[in-house]
Design a protein around this motif. Structure first.
Motif, PDB file in Angstrom:
ATOM      1  N   ILE A   6       0.866  -1.172   0.000  1.00 52.85           N
ATOM      2  CA  ILE A   6       0.000   0.000   0.000  1.00 52.85           C
ATOM      3  C   ILE A   6       0.908   1.228   0.000  1.00 52.85           C
ATOM      4  O   ILE A   6       1.884   1.291   0.739  1.00 52.85           O
ATOM      5  CB  ILE A   6      -0.912  -0.002   1.248  1.00 52.85           C
ATOM      6  N   ASP A   7       0.604   2.200  -0.838  1.00 51.40           N
ATOM      7  CA  ASP A   7       1.436   3.395  -0.973  1.00 51.40           C
ATOM      8  C   ASP A   7       0.771   4.594  -0.313  1.00 51.40           C
ATOM      9  O   ASP A   7      -0.155   5.184  -0.870  1.00 51.40           O
ATOM     10  CB  ASP A   7       1.686   3.677  -2.456  1.00 51.40           C
ATOM     11  N   PRO A   8       1.240   4.986   0.890  1.00 53.56           N
ATOM     12  CA  PRO A   8       0.629   6.127   1.579  1.00 53.56           C
ATOM     13  C   PRO A   8       0.880   7.451   0.867  1.00 53.56           C
ATOM     14  O   PRO A   8       0.210   8.441   1.140  1.00 53.56           O
ATOM     15  CB  PRO A   8       1.271   6.110   2.965  1.00 53.56           C
ATOM     16  N   GLU A   9       1.821   7.488  -0.064  1.00 52.29           N
ATOM     17  CA  GLU A   9       2.133   8.713  -0.804  1.00 52.29           C
ATOM     18  C   GLU A   9       1.325   8.840  -2.093  1.00 52.29           C
ATOM     19  O   GLU A   9       1.394   9.868  -2.773  1.00 52.29           O
ATOM     20  CB  GLU A   9       3.631   8.764  -1.137  1.00 52.29           C
ATOM     21  N   ALA A  10       0.575   7.801  -2.451  1.00 49.17           N
ATOM     22  CA  ALA A  10      -0.207   7.826  -3.685  1.00 49.17           C
ATOM     23  C   ALA A  10      -1.300   8.882  -3.591  1.00 49.17           C
ATOM     24  O   ALA A  10      -1.732   9.268  -2.506  1.00 49.17           O
ATOM     25  CB  ALA A  10      -0.826   6.456  -3.938  1.00 49.17           C
ATOM     26  N   ALA A  11      -1.757   9.332  -4.731  1.00 45.57           N
ATOM     27  CA  ALA A  11      -2.806  10.349  -4.795  1.00 45.57           C
ATOM     28  C   ALA A  11      -4.188   9.709  -4.634  1.00 45.57           C
ATOM     29  O   ALA A  11      -5.128  10.025  -5.350  1.00 45.57           O
ATOM     30  CB  ALA A  11      -2.712  11.103  -6.109  1.00 45.57           C
ATOM     31  N   GLU A  12      -4.276   8.774  -3.713  1.00 46.56           N
ATOM     32  CA  GLU A  12      -5.530   8.098  -3.407  1.00 46.56           C
ATOM     33  C   GLU A  12      -5.507   7.740  -1.928  1.00 46.56           C
ATOM     34  O   GLU A  12      -4.468   7.407  -1.375  1.00 46.56           O
ATOM     35  CB  GLU A  12      -5.677   6.821  -4.247  1.00 46.56           C
ATOM     36  N   TYR A  13      -6.661   7.830  -1.284  1.00 49.28           N
ATOM     37  CA  TYR A  13      -6.727   7.496   0.133  1.00 49.28           C
ATOM     38  C   TYR A  13      -6.288   6.052   0.356  1.00 49.28           C
ATOM     39  O   TYR A  13      -6.616   5.156  -0.432  1.00 49.28           O
ATOM     40  CB  TYR A  13      -8.138   7.683   0.676  1.00 49.28           C
ATOM     41  N   VAL A  14      -5.583   5.829   1.460  1.00 50.36           N
ATOM     42  CA  VAL A  14      -5.073   4.492   1.768  1.00 50.36           C
ATOM     43  C   VAL A  14      -6.227   3.512   1.967  1.00 50.36           C
ATOM     44  O   VAL A  14      -6.167   2.373   1.496  1.00 50.36           O
ATOM     45  CB  VAL A  14      -4.137   4.538   3.006  1.00 50.36           C
ATOM     46  N   TYR A  15      -7.290   3.940   2.635  1.00 54.49           N
ATOM     47  CA  TYR A  15      -8.411   3.016   2.862  1.00 54.49           C
ATOM     48  C   TYR A  15      -9.008   2.552   1.537  1.00 54.49           C
ATOM     49  O   TYR A  15      -9.432   1.407   1.409  1.00 54.49           O
ATOM     50  CB  TYR A  15      -9.480   3.625   3.775  1.00 54.49           C
ATOM     51  N   ALA A  19      -9.470  -1.225   0.153  1.00 53.69           N
ATOM     52  CA  ALA A  19     -10.771  -1.685  -0.341  1.00 53.69           C
ATOM     53  C   ALA A  19     -10.666  -2.162  -1.788  1.00 53.69           C
ATOM     54  O   ALA A  19     -11.251  -3.188  -2.152  1.00 53.69           O
ATOM     55  CB  ALA A  19     -11.810  -0.571  -0.204  1.00 53.69           C
ATOM     56  N   ASP A  20      -9.892  -1.435  -2.600  1.00 49.90           N
ATOM     57  CA  ASP A  20      -9.709  -1.841  -4.002  1.00 49.90           C
ATOM     58  C   ASP A  20      -9.017  -3.194  -4.104  1.00 49.90           C
ATOM     59  O   ASP A  20      -9.358  -4.013  -4.967  1.00 49.90           O
ATOM     60  CB  ASP A  20      -8.912  -0.794  -4.771  1.00 49.90           C
ATOM     61  N   ARG A  21      -8.046  -3.435  -3.242  1.00 53.84           N
ATOM     62  CA  ARG A  21      -7.346  -4.735  -3.251  1.00 53.84           C
ATOM     63  C   ARG A  21      -8.313  -5.863  -2.913  1.00 53.84           C
ATOM     64  O   ARG A  21      -8.307  -6.912  -3.554  1.00 53.84           O
ATOM     65  CB  ARG A  21      -6.198  -4.738  -2.232  1.00 53.84           C
ATOM     66  N   ILE A  22      -9.128  -5.636  -1.887  1.00 55.04           N
ATOM     67  CA  ILE A  22     -10.085  -6.671  -1.485  1.00 55.04           C
ATOM     68  C   ILE A  22     -11.123  -6.865  -2.585  1.00 55.04           C
ATOM     69  O   ILE A  22     -11.480  -8.000  -2.924  1.00 55.04           O
ATOM     70  CB  ILE A  22     -10.728  -6.330  -0.134  1.00 55.04           C
ATOM     71  N   ALA A  23     -11.597  -5.773  -3.186  1.00 50.68           N
ATOM     72  CA  ALA A  23     -12.564  -5.864  -4.283  1.00 50.68           C
ATOM     73  C   ALA A  23     -11.971  -6.634  -5.455  1.00 50.68           C
ATOM     74  O   ALA A  23     -12.676  -7.411  -6.116  1.00 50.68           O
ATOM     75  CB  ALA A  23     -12.998  -4.468  -4.719  1.00 50.68           C
TER      76      ALA A  23
END
Length: 87
Positions: A6-15, A19-23
């Protein structure tokens, strides 16, 4: 299969990343309807995130219709929502 962290610096919320990974696991058939998700602490450890982030990811999955939480039982994958076909 090595998964990118998981990239905390990405331009997307970590949560949302969690969720996307689980989906994606659901979409690939690796998590089937009725499968129980790990608890929030276990999810947090699995994805290397805070417990609050794991909790928010589960909320996101519920909002998407991919999971349901039953008090004292856990969170379970649901059947994918029906796609309406407008002709």
């Amino acid at each position: 299969m090595a998964e990118t962290p998981i990239d905390p610096e990405a331009a997307e919320y970590v949560y949302r990343q969690v969720a996307d990974r689980i989906a994606a696991e659901v979409a690939a058939g690796r998590l089937r309807p009725g499968a129980r998700l790990p608890g929030e602490r276990a999810l947090a450890e699995q994805y290397g995130v805070a417990i609050g982030t794991a909790r928010r990811a589960v909320e996101e999955l519920r909002g998407r219709g991919l999971a349901v939480t039953l008090p004292s039982k856990g969170t379970f994958i649901t059947s994918p929502p029906e796609q309406s076909e407008d002709v």
